[in-house]
Write a protein that holds these residues in place. Structure first.
Motif, PDB file in Angstrom:
ATOM      1  N   THR A 174       4.486  22.609 -79.603  1.00 32.87           N
ATOM      2  CA  THR A 174       3.616  21.813 -78.760  1.00 32.87           C
ATOM      3  C   THR A 174       3.609  20.425 -79.366  1.00 32.87           C
ATOM      4  O   THR A 174       3.162  20.250 -80.501  1.00 32.87           O
ATOM      5  CB  THR A 174       2.177  22.373 -78.739  1.00 32.87           C
ATOM      6  N   ALA A 175       4.150  19.443 -78.651  1.00 36.26           N
ATOM      7  CA  ALA A 175       4.264  18.081 -79.181  1.00 36.26           C
ATOM      8  C   ALA A 175       3.474  17.129 -78.299  1.00 36.26           C
ATOM      9  O   ALA A 175       3.584  17.176 -77.071  1.00 36.26           O
ATOM     10  CB  ALA A 175       5.728  17.660 -79.245  1.00 36.26           C
ATOM     11  N   MET A 176       2.670  16.289 -78.947  1.00 34.59           N
ATOM     12  CA  MET A 176       1.848  15.317 -78.225  1.00 34.59           C
ATOM     13  C   MET A 176       2.003  13.939 -78.828  1.00 34.59           C
ATOM     14  O   MET A 176       2.091  13.800 -80.047  1.00 34.59           O
ATOM     15  CB  MET A 176       0.375  15.724 -78.300  1.00 34.59           C
ATOM     16  N   ASN A 177       2.005  12.945 -77.953  1.00 33.96           N
ATOM     17  CA  ASN A 177       2.012  11.557 -78.374  1.00 33.96           C
ATOM     18  C   ASN A 177       0.590  11.032 -78.225  1.00 33.96           C
ATOM     19  O   ASN A 177       0.065  10.974 -77.124  1.00 33.96           O
ATOM     20  CB  ASN A 177       2.997  10.763 -77.510  1.00 33.96           C
ATOM     21  N   THR A 203       0.839  29.715 -88.005  1.00 31.43           N
ATOM     22  CA  THR A 203       0.678  28.606 -87.076  1.00 31.43           C
ATOM     23  C   THR A 203       0.494  27.343 -87.903  1.00 31.43           C
ATOM     24  O   THR A 203      -0.348  27.302 -88.800  1.00 31.43           O
ATOM     25  CB  THR A 203      -0.533  28.823 -86.147  1.00 31.43           C
ATOM     26  N   ILE A 204       1.294  26.334 -87.583  1.00 33.91           N
ATOM     27  CA  ILE A 204       1.302  25.083 -88.331  1.00 33.91           C
ATOM     28  C   ILE A 204       0.841  23.949 -87.427  1.00 33.91           C
ATOM     29  O   ILE A 204       1.271  23.849 -86.275  1.00 33.91           O
ATOM     30  CB  ILE A 204       2.720  24.788 -88.872  1.00 33.91           C
ATOM     31  N   PHE A 205      -0.007  23.100 -87.964  1.00 32.88           N
ATOM     32  CA  PHE A 205      -0.426  21.871 -87.288  1.00 32.88           C
ATOM     33  C   PHE A 205       0.081  20.715 -88.126  1.00 32.88           C
ATOM     34  O   PHE A 205      -0.106  20.702 -89.344  1.00 32.88           O
ATOM     35  CB  PHE A 205      -1.948  21.797 -87.176  1.00 32.88           C
ATOM     36  N   GLU A 206       0.708  19.745 -87.474  1.00 35.35           N
ATOM     37  CA  GLU A 206       1.313  18.649 -88.215  1.00 35.35           C
ATOM     38  C   GLU A 206       0.974  17.307 -87.565  1.00 35.35           C
ATOM     39  O   GLU A 206       1.168  17.122 -86.366  1.00 35.35           O
ATOM     40  CB  GLU A 206       2.815  18.911 -88.262  1.00 35.35           C
ATOM     41  N   TRP A 207       0.469  16.402 -88.392  1.00 37.19           N
ATOM     42  CA  TRP A 207       0.359  15.003 -87.991  1.00 37.19           C
ATOM     43  C   TRP A 207       1.633  14.330 -88.488  1.00 37.19           C
ATOM     44  O   TRP A 207       1.878  14.276 -89.696  1.00 37.19           O
ATOM     45  CB  TRP A 207      -0.846  14.335 -88.632  1.00 37.19           C
ATOM     46  N   GLY A 208       2.460  13.847 -87.573  1.00 34.99           N
ATOM     47  CA  GLY A 208       3.718  13.210 -87.920  1.00 34.99           C
ATOM     48  C   GLY A 208       4.896  14.074 -87.494  1.00 34.99           C
ATOM     49  O   GLY A 208       5.312  14.962 -88.230  1.00 34.99           O
ATOM     50  N   SER A 209       5.401  13.852 -86.288  1.00 38.57           N
ATOM     51  CA  SER A 209       6.511  14.637 -85.744  1.00 38.57           C
ATOM     52  C   SER A 209       7.850  14.154 -86.282  1.00 38.57           C
ATOM     53  O   SER A 209       7.967  13.044 -86.775  1.00 38.57           O
ATOM     54  CB  SER A 209       6.539  14.501 -84.213  1.00 38.57           C
ATOM     55  N   GLY A 210       8.858  14.990 -86.142  1.00 40.48           N
ATOM     56  CA  GLY A 210      10.204  14.581 -86.513  1.00 40.48           C
ATOM     57  C   GLY A 210      11.029  15.741 -87.008  1.00 40.48           C
ATOM     58  O   GLY A 210      10.913  16.874 -86.529  1.00 40.48           O
ATOM     59  N   HIS A 211      11.853  15.465 -88.012  1.00 38.69           N
ATOM     60  CA  HIS A 211      12.747  16.487 -88.548  1.00 38.69           C
ATOM     61  C   HIS A 211      11.972  17.684 -89.086  1.00 38.69           C
ATOM     62  O   HIS A 211      12.436  18.820 -88.988  1.00 38.69           O
ATOM     63  CB  HIS A 211      13.645  15.894 -89.639  1.00 38.69           C
ATOM     64  N   SER A 212      10.794  17.430 -89.638  1.00 40.22           N
ATOM     65  CA  SER A 212       9.994  18.544 -90.153  1.00 40.22           C
ATOM     66  C   SER A 212       9.584  19.478 -89.013  1.00 40.22           C
ATOM     67  O   SER A 212       9.573  20.698 -89.189  1.00 40.22           O
ATOM     68  CB  SER A 212       8.764  18.030 -90.903  1.00 40.22           C
ATOM     69  N   SER A 230       2.467  19.609 -83.063  1.00 35.75           N
ATOM     70  CA  SER A 230       2.845  18.368 -83.727  1.00 35.75           C
ATOM     71  C   SER A 230       2.356  17.165 -82.939  1.00 35.75           C
ATOM     72  O   SER A 230       2.518  17.097 -81.720  1.00 35.75           O
ATOM     73  CB  SER A 230       4.373  18.314 -83.868  1.00 35.75           C
ATOM     74  N   ILE A 231       1.760  16.220 -83.655  1.00 36.86           N
ATOM     75  CA  ILE A 231       1.209  15.012 -83.048  1.00 36.86           C
ATOM     76  C   ILE A 231       1.813  13.802 -83.730  1.00 36.86           C
ATOM     77  O   ILE A 231       1.917  13.759 -84.956  1.00 36.86           O
ATOM     78  CB  ILE A 231      -0.326  14.986 -83.200  1.00 36.86           C
ATOM     79  N   ASP A 232       2.204  12.822 -82.934  1.00 35.55           N
ATOM     80  CA  ASP A 232       2.717  11.581 -83.500  1.00 35.55           C
ATOM     81  C   ASP A 232       2.258  10.409 -82.638  1.00 35.55           C
ATOM     82  O   ASP A 232       2.022  10.561 -81.444  1.00 35.55           O
ATOM     83  CB  ASP A 232       4.242  11.598 -83.580  1.00 35.55           C
ATOM     84  N   ASP A 233       2.129   9.254 -83.278  1.00 33.33           N
ATOM     85  CA  ASP A 233       1.730   8.054 -82.542  1.00 33.33           C
ATOM     86  C   ASP A 233       2.934   7.326 -81.946  1.00 33.33           C
ATOM     87  O   ASP A 233       2.775   6.405 -81.159  1.00 33.33           O
ATOM     88  CB  ASP A 233       0.925   7.104 -83.433  1.00 33.33           C
ATOM     89  N   LYS A 234       4.134   7.748 -82.316  1.00 34.53           N
ATOM     90  CA  LYS A 234       5.357   7.124 -81.816  1.00 34.53           C
ATOM     91  C   LYS A 234       6.048   8.071 -80.836  1.00 34.53           C
ATOM     92  O   LYS A 234       6.451   9.172 -81.199  1.00 34.53           O
ATOM     93  CB  LYS A 234       6.285   6.763 -82.974  1.00 34.53           C
TER      94      LYS A 234
END
Length: 181
Positions: A64-67, A24-33, A46-50
C-alpha cells in the motif's frame, strides 16, 4: 538487479537473518526498501512525500503506497492497527518517531536510518520505555561515506531467524583462535 534498503550494510546483514514473512511493516520513505520488504513480509504500507518514489513501488500485491506531505505525513500511521516493524526513513523523522513509539507492537522493532544525523529522533526513541537500542554504523548502498542505522527492539523482541546454522566466515578470528570449536 535486486533492490535493497539503503541502510548500512551491518544493519542490512542483521535484518537479512530475520523472518519477516508474517509481519506487517509501516515505512515512512518509499523506494528500494519497499520493494525489498514486499518480497519478505506479509504486508507493507509505505508513505513518501515524493510522488516519483511512491510511483516506483505501487502495484505490488502486498504494497500500500501513498504520496503524502504536510500534517498527514506523520499521522497517517494512526489509521492502522499496531505494527510489527516501523521504519523511519523519510521526512519529519522527529515527529514520525513519536508516532512510531505509539504504534509499535509489543515485541516489534523500529528502524531509524541516518540516526547519527537525526539525533533528536534517535534520542526520543532511545528514551522510550522497553526498547533496546542497537546501532549499526558503516557503509551502505549508493554512498561513499559511513552513517548509522539504528534498531530499537522492544524488550520482548520475538522474531524468528530466517536462516539457521549460519557458518562463520572462513579465516575469522574465532576459527583462528579455536580451530576445534
Amino acid at each position: 538487479g535486486n533492490p535493497v534498503p539503503w541502510f548500512t550494510y551491518p544493519a542490512f546483514e542483521f535484518l537479512e537473518n530475520l523472518d519477516f514473512s508474517s509481519k506487517t511493516i509501516f515505512e515512512w520513505g518509499s523506494g528500494h526498501s519497499t520493494l525489498y520488504w514486499s518480497k519478505r513480509c506479509k504486508e507493507i504500507i509505505s508513505i513518501d512525500d515524493k510522488e516519483e518514489w511512491t510511483d516506483l513501488v505501487k502495484g505490488g500485491a502486498n504494497i500500500t503506497a501513498m504520496n503524502l506531505s504536510g500534517e498527514d505525513y506523520p499521522t497517517q500511521i494512526l489509521n492502522y492497527d499496531d505494527l510489527d516493524v516501523i521504519i523511519v526513513d523519510g521526512i519529519k523523522r522527529l515527529e514520525c518517531s513519536k508516532y512510531a513509539i505509539r504504534k509499535i507492537k509489543r515485541g516489534g522493532m523500529i528502524i531509524l536510518d541516518n540516526s547519527d544525523w537525526y539525533v533528536g529522533a534517535c534520542d526520543q526513541l532511545a528514551a522510550a520505555e522497553d526498547f533496546i537500542q542497537v546501532d549499526f554504523s558503516g557503509f551502505g548502498p549508493i554512498n561513499n561515506y559511513c552513517w548509522s542505522t539504528t534498531l530499537f527492539m522492544h524488550r520482548n523482541f520475538s522474531f524468528s531467524r530466517r536462516r539457521k546454522n549460519i557458518p562463520l566466515p572462513t579465516g575469522g578470528l574465532v576459527k583462528n583462535l579455536a580451530p576445534d570449536a
